[in-house]
Design a protein around this motif. Sequence first.
Motif, PDB file in Angstrom:
ATOM      1  N   PHE A 141      -0.584   6.750   1.523  1.00  0.00           N
ATOM      2  CA  PHE A 141      -1.038   5.249   1.164  1.00  0.00           C
ATOM      3  C   PHE A 141      -0.150   4.746   0.221  1.00  0.00           C
ATOM      4  N   ILE A 142       0.375   3.532   0.430  1.00  0.00           N
ATOM      5  CA  ILE A 142       1.034   2.936  -0.653  1.00  0.00           C
ATOM      6  C   ILE A 142       0.484   1.306  -1.188  1.00  0.00           C
ATOM      7  N   ALA A 143       0.998   1.278  -2.319  1.00  0.00           N
ATOM      8  CA  ALA A 143       0.241  -0.036  -2.662  1.00  0.00           C
ATOM      9  C   ALA A 143       1.038  -0.934  -3.730  1.00  0.00           C
ATOM     10  N   THR A 144       0.970  -1.993  -3.731  1.00  0.00           N
ATOM     11  CA  THR A 144       1.253  -2.947  -4.917  1.00  0.00           C
ATOM     12  C   THR A 144       0.107  -3.311  -5.691  1.00  0.00           C
ATOM     13  N   VAL A 145      -0.028  -3.199  -6.889  1.00  0.00           N
ATOM     14  CA  VAL A 145      -1.093  -3.595  -7.771  1.00  0.00           C
ATOM     15  C   VAL A 145      -0.725  -4.574  -8.728  1.00  0.00           C
ATOM     16  N   VAL A 146      -1.104  -5.932  -8.787  1.00  0.00           N
ATOM     17  CA  VAL A 146      -0.988  -6.680  -9.700  1.00  0.00           C
ATOM     18  C   VAL A 146      -1.913  -6.795 -10.978  1.00  0.00           C
ATOM     19  N   GLN A 147      -1.540  -6.530 -12.206  1.00  0.00           N
ATOM     20  CA  GLN A 147      -2.510  -6.771 -13.246  1.00  0.00           C
ATOM     21  C   GLN A 147      -2.605  -7.949 -13.646  1.00  0.00           C
ATOM     22  N   ASP A 148      -1.645  -8.746 -13.795  1.00  0.00           N
ATOM     23  CA  ASP A 148      -1.510 -10.313 -14.160  1.00  0.00           C
ATOM     24  C   ASP A 148      -0.290 -10.772 -13.614  1.00  0.00           C
ATOM     25  N   LEU A 149       0.020 -12.223 -13.773  1.00  0.00           N
ATOM     26  CA  LEU A 149       1.067 -12.894 -13.396  1.00  0.00           C
ATOM     27  C   LEU A 149       2.483 -12.070 -13.597  1.00  0.00           C
ATOM     28  N   GLU A 150       2.562 -11.657 -14.934  1.00  0.00           N
ATOM     29  CA  GLU A 150       3.847 -10.765 -15.317  1.00  0.00           C
ATOM     30  C   GLU A 150       3.834  -9.459 -15.024  1.00  0.00           C
ATOM     31  N   LYS A 151       2.711  -8.842 -14.777  1.00  0.00           N
ATOM     32  CA  LYS A 151       2.844  -7.251 -14.836  1.00  0.00           C
ATOM     33  C   LYS A 151       2.387  -6.908 -13.408  1.00  0.00           C
ATOM     34  N   PHE A 152       3.240  -6.100 -12.434  1.00  0.00           N
ATOM     35  CA  PHE A 152       2.754  -5.826 -11.222  1.00  0.00           C
ATOM     36  C   PHE A 152       3.635  -4.569 -11.022  1.00  0.00           C
ATOM     37  N   TRP A 153       3.201  -3.619 -10.224  1.00  0.00           N
ATOM     38  CA  TRP A 153       3.738  -2.343  -9.731  1.00  0.00           C
ATOM     39  C   TRP A 153       3.914  -2.343  -8.226  1.00  0.00           C
ATOM     40  N   VAL A 154       5.086  -2.055  -7.627  1.00  0.00           N
ATOM     41  CA  VAL A 154       5.316  -1.975  -6.230  1.00  0.00           C
ATOM     42  C   VAL A 154       5.509  -0.490  -6.001  1.00  0.00           C
ATOM     43  N   GLY A 155       4.884   0.068  -4.816  1.00  0.00           N
ATOM     44  CA  GLY A 155       5.120   1.351  -4.230  1.00  0.00           C
ATOM     45  C   GLY A 155       4.494   2.451  -4.813  1.00  0.00           C
ATOM     46  N   ILE A 156       3.454   2.336  -5.217  1.00  0.00           N
ATOM     47  CA  ILE A 156       2.444   3.313  -5.911  1.00  0.00           C
ATOM     48  C   ILE A 156       1.868   4.237  -4.685  1.00  0.00           C
ATOM     49  N   GLN A 157       2.407   5.593  -4.644  1.00  0.00           N
ATOM     50  CA  GLN A 157       1.942   6.278  -3.470  1.00  0.00           C
ATOM     51  C   GLN A 157       0.862   7.296  -3.586  1.00  0.00           C
ATOM     52  N   SER A 158       0.114   7.619  -2.813  1.00  0.00           N
ATOM     53  CA  SER A 158      -0.952   8.530  -2.781  1.00  0.00           C
ATOM     54  C   SER A 158      -0.190   9.946  -2.476  1.00  0.00           C
ATOM     55  N   LYS A 159      -0.880  10.979  -2.384  1.00  0.00           N
ATOM     56  CA  LYS A 159      -0.597  12.326  -2.005  1.00  0.00           C
ATOM     57  C   LYS A 159      -0.102  12.119  -0.289  1.00  0.00           C
ATOM     58  N   THR A 160       0.666  13.091   0.145  1.00  0.00           N
ATOM     59  CA  THR A 160       0.964  13.069   1.661  1.00  0.00           C
ATOM     60  C   THR A 160      -0.087  13.696   2.472  1.00  0.00           C
ATOM     61  N   LEU A 161      -0.634  12.993   3.289  1.00  0.00           N
ATOM     62  CA  LEU A 161      -1.544  13.540   4.469  1.00  0.00           C
ATOM     63  C   LEU A 161      -0.874  13.733   5.813  1.00  0.00           C
ATOM     64  N   THR A 162      -1.356  14.830   6.069  1.00  0.00           N
ATOM     65  CA  THR A 162      -0.840  15.347   7.419  1.00  0.00           C
ATOM     66  C   THR A 162      -1.959  15.386   8.389  1.00  0.00           C
ATOM     67  N   PRO A 163      -1.466  15.136   9.818  1.00  0.00           N
ATOM     68  CA  PRO A 163      -2.182  15.067  11.018  1.00  0.00           C
ATOM     69  C   PRO A 163      -2.451  16.477  11.423  1.00  0.00           C
ATOM     70  N   THR A 164      -3.636  16.890  11.818  1.00  0.00           N
ATOM     71  CA  THR A 164      -3.921  18.114  12.366  1.00  0.00           C
ATOM     72  C   THR A 164      -3.595  18.182  13.657  1.00  0.00           C
ATOM     73  N   ARG A 165      -3.002  19.222  14.053  1.00  0.00           N
ATOM     74  CA  ARG A 165      -2.263  19.407  15.441  1.00  0.00           C
ATOM     75  C   ARG A 165      -3.112  20.636  15.974  1.00  0.00           C
ATOM     76  N   SER A 166      -4.379  20.579  16.249  1.00  0.00           N
ATOM     77  CA  SER A 166      -5.122  21.766  16.689  1.00  0.00           C
ATOM     78  C   SER A 166      -5.295  21.694  17.921  1.00  0.00           C
ATOM     79  N   GLU A 167      -5.045  22.826  18.789  1.00  0.00           N
ATOM     80  CA  GLU A 167      -5.134  22.901  20.113  1.00  0.00           C
ATOM     81  C   GLU A 167      -6.577  23.252  20.394  1.00  0.00           C
ATOM     82  N   SER A 168      -7.512  23.581  19.526  1.00  0.00           N
ATOM     83  CA  SER A 168      -8.720  23.791  19.674  1.00  0.00           C
ATOM     84  C   SER A 168      -9.744  22.682  19.580  1.00  0.00           C
ATOM     85  N   VAL A 169      -9.209  21.491  19.847  1.00  0.00           N
ATOM     86  CA  VAL A 169      -9.956  20.345  20.140  1.00  0.00           C
ATOM     87  C   VAL A 169      -9.857  19.756  21.698  1.00  0.00           C
TER      88      VAL A 169
END
Length: 182
Positions: A141-169
């Motif tokens: 997940f990636i985000a831009t967060v705006v604190q106010d008109l002068e302060k914002f951060w681009v590219g804030i990232q979550s940890k990596t999520l991996t798809p489950t490739r299970s043959e038992s489904v």
Amino acid sequence: MRRHSCFVFLFCGVFLPRILGFPQTNTSIDCDSLLPNYEAEPQTSAPPYIIAVSFDNFEPGNEIQVTLEALKDVRFKGFNLQAREIEGDVPVGTFKITDPNTKGLDCHNMTNSAVSHANSDMKQKVTTTWIAPHDVRDLQFIATVVQDLEKFWVGIQSKTLTPTRSESVNGTGKSKRKVCFE
């Protein structure tokens, strides 16, 4: 006196929202670049915000709770949150809007492929639900967060999520039980 009243009304309607903080209308964050639609430079310091997720792995159709939260006593007014494959530049999956401070966005003609602020109220935390699509690789997940008109951060990232490739489904998405006899 009448001209003075018109000036005050015009001033309040046009300039006051910018003076008080995040503009009330016409404020958006671009779906591709994740940059706000006004002239300012993103912060280069470590962001005072985190993206937390409820699971590390997912299967198509799984619902993942995603929380964007400010650290310590910081708040934010605006944001754009998306799920993107690692090294990807378009959003994947869809969001179920569950928080009154959020609204869905249609990026790349996909309904609710991103989530954003529904108002300019100061927020400590917003929570939403992301629904995993089929045929997707590792993502963040990636985000831009705006604190106010002068302060914002681009590219804030979550940890990596991996798809489950299970043959038992099986085709219904329910796990088959494996029985072992020794």
